[in-house]
Design a protein around this motif. Structure first.
Motif, PDB file in Angstrom:
ATOM      1  N   GLN A  63      35.589  40.457  39.324  1.00 22.34           N
ATOM      2  CA  GLN A  63      37.102  40.178  37.956  1.00 22.34           C
ATOM      3  C   GLN A  63      36.349  40.284  36.917  1.00 22.34           C
ATOM      4  O   GLN A  63      37.438  41.037  36.207  1.00 22.34           O
ATOM      5  CB  GLN A  63      37.370  38.898  38.493  1.00 22.34           C
ATOM      6  CG  GLN A  63      37.869  37.735  38.973  1.00 22.34           C
ATOM      7  CD  GLN A  63      39.063  38.562  39.407  1.00 22.34           C
ATOM      8  OE1 GLN A  63      38.988  39.166  40.658  1.00 22.34           O
ATOM      9  NE2 GLN A  63      40.153  38.341  38.608  1.00 22.34           N
ATOM     10  N   TRP A  64      35.183  39.568  36.118  1.00 21.43           N
ATOM     11  CA  TRP A  64      35.121  40.488  34.841  1.00 21.43           C
ATOM     12  C   TRP A  64      35.346  41.963  34.918  1.00 21.43           C
ATOM     13  O   TRP A  64      35.548  42.525  33.795  1.00 21.43           O
ATOM     14  CB  TRP A  64      34.065  40.345  33.831  1.00 21.43           C
ATOM     15  CG  TRP A  64      33.928  38.313  34.057  1.00 21.43           C
ATOM     16  CD1 TRP A  64      33.357  37.223  34.472  1.00 21.43           C
ATOM     17  CD2 TRP A  64      34.411  38.038  32.946  1.00 21.43           C
ATOM     18  NE1 TRP A  64      34.094  36.348  33.985  1.00 21.43           N
ATOM     19  CE2 TRP A  64      34.273  36.545  33.205  1.00 21.43           C
ATOM     20  CE3 TRP A  64      35.866  38.265  31.798  1.00 21.43           C
ATOM     21  CZ2 TRP A  64      35.208  36.063  32.202  1.00 21.43           C
ATOM     22  CZ3 TRP A  64      35.744  37.252  30.832  1.00 21.43           C
ATOM     23  CH2 TRP A  64      35.695  36.634  30.959  1.00 21.43           C
ATOM     24  N   VAL A  65      34.677  42.732  35.762  1.00 23.21           N
ATOM     25  CA  VAL A  65      34.866  44.305  35.394  1.00 23.21           C
ATOM     26  C   VAL A  65      35.429  44.695  35.872  1.00 23.21           C
ATOM     27  O   VAL A  65      36.049  45.758  35.266  1.00 23.21           O
ATOM     28  CB  VAL A  65      33.706  44.556  36.993  1.00 23.21           C
ATOM     29  CG1 VAL A  65      33.503  46.491  37.264  1.00 23.21           C
ATOM     30  CG2 VAL A  65      32.243  44.230  36.927  1.00 23.21           C
ATOM     31  N   LYS A  66      36.896  44.369  36.569  1.00 20.37           N
ATOM     32  CA  LYS A  66      37.858  44.255  36.752  1.00 20.37           C
ATOM     33  C   LYS A  66      38.768  44.269  35.456  1.00 20.37           C
ATOM     34  O   LYS A  66      39.681  45.058  35.039  1.00 20.37           O
ATOM     35  CB  LYS A  66      38.878  43.260  37.900  1.00 20.37           C
ATOM     36  CG  LYS A  66      38.999  43.943  39.608  1.00 20.37           C
ATOM     37  CD  LYS A  66      39.856  43.438  39.862  1.00 20.37           C
ATOM     38  CE  LYS A  66      39.850  43.845  41.498  1.00 20.37           C
ATOM     39  NZ  LYS A  66      39.926  42.663  42.497  1.00 20.37           N
ATOM     40  N   LEU A  67      39.057  43.454  35.010  1.00 19.55           N
ATOM     41  CA  LEU A  67      39.431  43.029  33.694  1.00 19.55           C
ATOM     42  C   LEU A  67      38.782  44.448  32.503  1.00 19.55           C
ATOM     43  O   LEU A  67      39.288  44.691  32.081  1.00 19.55           O
ATOM     44  CB  LEU A  67      39.177  41.914  33.153  1.00 19.55           C
ATOM     45  CG  LEU A  67      39.741  41.590  31.461  1.00 19.55           C
ATOM     46  CD1 LEU A  67      41.469  41.292  32.254  1.00 19.55           C
ATOM     47  CD2 LEU A  67      39.490  40.211  31.417  1.00 19.55           C
ATOM     48  N   THR A  68      37.983  44.388  32.645  1.00 19.98           N
ATOM     49  CA  THR A  68      37.193  46.212  31.789  1.00 19.98           C
ATOM     50  C   THR A  68      37.721  46.921  32.203  1.00 19.98           C
ATOM     51  O   THR A  68      38.189  47.661  31.666  1.00 19.98           O
ATOM     52  CB  THR A  68      35.808  45.932  31.620  1.00 19.98           C
ATOM     53  OG1 THR A  68      35.302  44.063  30.996  1.00 19.98           O
ATOM     54  CG2 THR A  68      35.131  46.727  30.589  1.00 19.98           C
ATOM     55  N   LYS A  69      38.482  47.112  33.390  1.00 19.16           N
ATOM     56  CA  LYS A  69      38.810  48.626  33.415  1.00 19.16           C
ATOM     57  C   LYS A  69      40.346  48.547  33.238  1.00 19.16           C
ATOM     58  O   LYS A  69      39.859  49.612  32.852  1.00 19.16           O
ATOM     59  CB  LYS A  69      38.083  48.929  35.249  1.00 19.16           C
ATOM     60  CG  LYS A  69      38.664  49.814  35.527  1.00 19.16           C
ATOM     61  CD  LYS A  69      38.773  49.922  37.451  1.00 19.16           C
ATOM     62  CE  LYS A  69      39.800  51.201  38.135  1.00 19.16           C
ATOM     63  NZ  LYS A  69      40.055  51.252  37.239  1.00 19.16           N
ATOM     64  N   GLN A  70      40.224  47.345  33.800  1.00 24.18           N
ATOM     65  CA  GLN A  70      42.189  47.859  32.881  1.00 24.18           C
ATOM     66  C   GLN A  70      41.732  48.400  31.072  1.00 24.18           C
ATOM     67  O   GLN A  70      42.980  48.575  31.296  1.00 24.18           O
ATOM     68  CB  GLN A  70      42.464  46.243  32.839  1.00 24.18           C
ATOM     69  CG  GLN A  70      42.635  46.112  34.539  1.00 24.18           C
ATOM     70  CD  GLN A  70      43.539  43.960  34.776  1.00 24.18           C
ATOM     71  OE1 GLN A  70      43.142  43.701  33.348  1.00 24.18           O
ATOM     72  NE2 GLN A  70      43.904  43.730  35.490  1.00 24.18           N
ATOM     73  N   ILE A  71      41.334  47.210  31.048  1.00 24.21           N
ATOM     74  CA  ILE A  71      41.338  47.517  29.329  1.00 24.21           C
ATOM     75  C   ILE A  71      41.083  49.549  29.053  1.00 24.21           C
ATOM     76  O   ILE A  71      41.640  50.324  28.650  1.00 24.21           O
ATOM     77  CB  ILE A  71      40.015  46.944  28.552  1.00 24.21           C
ATOM     78  CG1 ILE A  71      40.493  45.253  28.679  1.00 24.21           C
ATOM     79  CG2 ILE A  71      40.134  47.026  26.929  1.00 24.21           C
ATOM     80  CD1 ILE A  71      39.499  44.672  28.242  1.00 24.21           C
ATOM     81  N   THR A  72      39.669  49.835  29.797  1.00 26.31           N
ATOM     82  CA  THR A  72      39.287  51.509  30.218  1.00 26.31           C
ATOM     83  C   THR A  72      40.554  52.367  30.686  1.00 26.31           C
ATOM     84  O   THR A  72      39.605  53.083  30.053  1.00 26.31           O
ATOM     85  CB  THR A  72      37.761  51.432  30.310  1.00 26.31           C
ATOM     86  OG1 THR A  72      38.015  51.219  31.679  1.00 26.31           O
ATOM     87  CG2 THR A  72      36.688  50.708  29.537  1.00 26.31           C
TER      88      THR A  72
END
Length: 141
Positions: free
Chosen positions: A79-88
């Motif tokens: 979930q934390w990786v997905k959230l960062t991916k959404q930002i990037t």
């Protein structure tokens, strides 16, 4: 403290960022960084290539006791990786910088965010450290 955590990650020890605290770990890799927030697993195969770590908040790492705890922690890391991916996924660097700063202020507090280096945020969202500095000083627009 950071060097001890790094040694544990490089030794592939599995740990969980304490889900009951406002804390996390920025894990530096060769060309980027990842954020593991509360509830996320760290270590194991994921982080044996870590070159540095930066604790965020009052870091507390716990050892998973059951397979279910491990499974939940893997899910949280994803979930934390997905959230960062959404930002990037945003093609505009200044907007990525603004969003990551806003998110960290939401998760922690302004003082904690202020004490984190520009380089850490830059490596999390793929921008230059100068972009983070500029956004911090002037806001987005």
């Amino acid at each position: 403290m950071a060097s001890e955590i790094l040694a544990q990650l490089q030794a592939q020890k599995l740990l969980i960022v304490n889900p009951r605290r406002k804390n996390g770990l920025i894990i530096y890799k060769k060309y980027y960084a990842e954020f593991a927030g509360p509830g996320a697993i760290v270590g194991g195969q994921f982080d044996c290539d870590a070159i540095a770590v930066l604790p965020v908040g009052k870091i507390s790492l716990i050892v998973p006791q059951t397979p279910e705890e491990r499974r939940q922690a893997y899910k949280m890391r994803r979930q934390w990786v997905k959230l960062t991916k959404q930002i990037t996924d945003n093609p505009i660097p200044a907007e990525r910088a603004q969003v990551i700063l806003n998110q960290f202020e939401h998760w922690f507090d302004a003082q904690t965010v202020e004490n984190l280096p520009d380089e850490a945020f830059a490596l999390l969202v793929g921008v230059l450290p100068q972009t983070i500095t500029k956004v911090r000083n002037n806001g987005l627009f």
